[in-house]
Design an enzyme around this catalytic site. Structure first.
Site, short mmCIF file in Angstrom:
data_model
loop_
_atom_site.label_atom_id
_atom_site.label_comp_id
_atom_site.label_asym_id
_atom_site.label_seq_id
_atom_site.Cartn_x
_atom_site.Cartn_y
_atom_site.Cartn_z
N ARG A 126 -19.70 -7.65 -12.13
CA ARG A 126 -19.90 -9.00 -12.55
C ARG A 126 -21.22 -10.18 -12.51
O ARG A 126 -21.79 -9.65 -12.43
CB ARG A 126 -18.21 -9.79 -12.14
CG ARG A 126 -17.07 -9.50 -12.48
CD ARG A 126 -15.60 -9.83 -11.56
NE ARG A 126 -15.72 -9.45 -10.47
CZ ARG A 126 -14.95 -10.72 -10.03
NH1 ARG A 126 -14.11 -11.78 -10.51
NH2 ARG A 126 -14.92 -10.87 -8.75
N ASP A 127 -21.21 -10.41 -13.58
CA ASP A 127 -22.03 -11.75 -13.31
C ASP A 127 -22.40 -12.80 -12.69
O ASP A 127 -21.19 -13.27 -11.79
CB ASP A 127 -22.18 -12.56 -15.50
CG ASP A 127 -23.56 -13.03 -15.67
OD1 ASP A 127 -24.37 -12.42 -14.93
OD2 ASP A 127 -23.79 -13.53 -16.60
N PHE A 171 -7.15 8.63 -8.49
CA PHE A 171 -7.70 9.31 -6.66
C PHE A 171 -7.00 8.40 -5.70
O PHE A 171 -7.31 7.65 -6.17
CB PHE A 171 -9.38 9.27 -7.04
CG PHE A 171 -10.13 9.65 -5.27
CD1 PHE A 171 -9.07 11.37 -5.32
CD2 PHE A 171 -9.69 8.84 -4.87
CE1 PHE A 171 -9.64 12.27 -4.03
CE2 PHE A 171 -9.99 9.80 -3.78
CZ PHE A 171 -10.30 10.97 -3.16
N ASN A 207 -14.88 4.76 2.09
CA ASN A 207 -15.94 5.12 0.93
C ASN A 207 -16.55 6.31 0.26
O ASN A 207 -16.71 6.24 -0.54
CB ASN A 207 -16.35 3.50 0.91
CG ASN A 207 -15.83 2.03 1.09
OD1 ASN A 207 -14.54 2.55 0.40
ND2 ASN A 207 -15.92 1.10 0.83
N GLY A 239 -18.44 -1.04 -1.94
CA GLY A 239 -18.84 -0.55 -0.94
C GLY A 239 -19.09 1.22 -1.57
O GLY A 239 -19.56 1.82 -1.58
N TYR A 298 0.72 -1.33 0.25
CA TYR A 298 -0.38 0.22 -0.51
C TYR A 298 0.91 1.29 0.39
O TYR A 298 2.12 1.24 0.75
CB TYR A 298 -1.06 0.05 1.36
CG TYR A 298 -2.38 1.08 0.97
CD1 TYR A 298 -3.17 0.97 0.05
CD2 TYR A 298 -2.70 1.98 2.30
CE1 TYR A 298 -3.52 1.62 0.44
CE2 TYR A 298 -3.76 2.89 2.15
CZ TYR A 298 -4.70 3.02 0.72
OH TYR A 298 -5.41 3.12 0.95
N LEU A 313 -7.80 8.74 -1.60
CA LEU A 313 -8.35 9.86 -0.36
C LEU A 313 -6.71 10.11 0.64
O LEU A 313 -7.27 11.26 1.74
CB LEU A 313 -9.32 8.53 0.00
CG LEU A 313 -10.48 8.99 1.47
CD1 LEU A 313 -10.97 10.72 0.93
CD2 LEU A 313 -11.04 9.01 2.02
#
Ligand SMILES: NC(=O)c1ccc[n+]([C@@H]2O[C@H](COP(=O)([O-])OP(=O)(O)OC[C@H]3O[C@@H](n4cnc5c(N)ncnc54)[C@H](OP(=O)(O)O)[C@@H]3O)[C@@H](O)[C@H]2O)c1
Length: 347
Positions: free
Chosen positions: A216-217, A310, A167, A195, A94, A312
């Site tokens: 997604r299906d 982007f 989120n 989310g 991260y 946050l």
């Protein structure tokens, strides 16, 4: 919203979630019911000492609570989610990494138990959420500096309060900051059941924006479609439907999207770009498919599309009037509020 599976591969992720939640709940019921008390109690925390597979490196530990200093707040955690970024942080993948050992979790809601003598912004009983990432919310209680917390109303549903700071804020900023959208404008997004995706649907509907939501299906697609529509989604399509030739007629009945929100990458993001209006922007904020964004040369040249990203945490840093929160040194045998460091950019 409480999911963590996708960045790990769905099965490993679900197994890990279950293990973490079992551990969390065991610690939780032993130490922290839904009310705060001034009695000191054993702190139970999900801790990792080095980066790696979360199922292997995260351990449930007992910690000592730090003393409450003048500008400190003693918080009993009420609820905390597992977000994909929590998993990435433990893996060491991260953009922001804590000093180790660290308590996992970046989001959650807690109740103030006690405050130091110079604390003015919160009082015992208040509900608080982290001001920024890296706080370490997967613990039953902790002592944080006042600057690391934001007070929120106590009448919010607990799960909403615990998932307020990442989120929905991401969804709102992405809808506000990249294109000057007007009511009636259209936004397209993938992973629309995530989310962030659900927050995008709700905020867009409140702003009068029209949404095309790609998922997604799955066997229970109709159920998911109904649920997303009940949140305000105008259209729900599968990845396969989006690729069909007939889609070219779809935007005859509604304006082509000026904004695309991509948290998947790979083919899914190529398809979002294909449907963007000339001059439109695609914002990438996640990479669930672990594949690069591939943009067609002709789309870029002839439609002058814009590719943006982007994050946050960066937005908060850029828009914070306050200096970085002061963190506590760890007490003997325990972990207090954490520091986070930024790893070097990938070469
Ligand atoms: N940049 C930022 O500031 C920021 C802020 C918040 C979140 N995020 C990122 O946004 C993403 C979503 O986070 P969240 O908490 O909203 O996630 P979530 O609720 O856990 O949902 C995960 C979503 O990803 C989808 N997904 C998983 N694997 C996939 C794959 N291989 N291909 C396509 N779709 C896949 C899932 O679809 P299925 O239901 O079909 O499995 C689901 O829609 C994550 O990457 C997260 O790190 C970024």
């Amino acid at each position: 919203m409480w999911g963590c599976g996708a960045l790990l591969g769905a099965r490993a992720g679900l197994r890990l979630c279950r293990e973490l939640f079992l551990a969390w709940n065991r610690g939780w019921s032993a130490a922290a019911p839904y009310s705060a008390s001034a009695e000191p109690s054993r702190v139970r925390a999900l801790v990792y000492g080095h980066h790696g597979d979360p199922a292997k490196v995260v351990e449930l530990k007992n910690l000592e609570l730090a003393a409450v200093g003048g500008s400190d707040v003693h918080v009993k955690m009420l609820a905390a989610p597992i977000n994909p970024s929590d998993i990435n942080m433990i893996q060491g993948n991260y953009g922001l990494l804590p000093k180790l050992p660290a308590v996992g979790g970046n989001e959650g809601v807690g109740q103030v138990v006690a405050v130091g003598s110079s604390v003015t912004g919160v009082k015992p009983g208040d509900w608080v959420i982290p001001a920024s990432a890296g706080l370490g919310t997967w613990q039953t209680e902790a002592v944080f500096s006042e600057e690391a917390l934001i007070s929120i109303p106590r009448d919010l549903p607990l799960q909403s309060a615990a998932t307020l700071s990442v989120n929905p804020c991401t969804a709102y900023r992405m809808l506000m900051d990249f294109e000057q959208l007007q009511p009636g404008d259209c936004v397209i997004q993938n992973a629309s059941n995530s989310g962030v995706g659900q927050a995008v649907i709700q905020i867009a509907a409140a702003l009068g924006l029209r949404t095309v939501n790609v998922v997604r299906d799955r066997p229970d697609l109709q159920k998911l479609t109904d649920r997303l529509k009940s949140l305000g989604a105008e259209h729900v399509l599968t990845e396969e439907e989006l690729r069909k030739h007939e889609m070219k007629n779809f935007f005859k009945d509604m304006p082509p999207p000026r904004l695309a929100l991509n948290s998947v990458g790979g083919k899914s993001s190529t398809e979002l770009l294909r449907h963007l209006a000339p001059g439109g922007t695609m914002v990438t904020y996640g990479g669930m498919a672990k594949q690069p964004v591939i943009a067609s040369v002709s789309q870029l040249i002839f439609k002058d599309l814009k590719l943006r990203g982007f994050w946050l945490s960066q937005w908060k840093k850029d828009h914070s009037p306050e200096p970085e929160p002061v963190h506590h040194p760890s007490p003997p045998g325990g972990l207090a509020a954490q520091n986070v460091t930024r790893p070097p950019p990938p070469s």
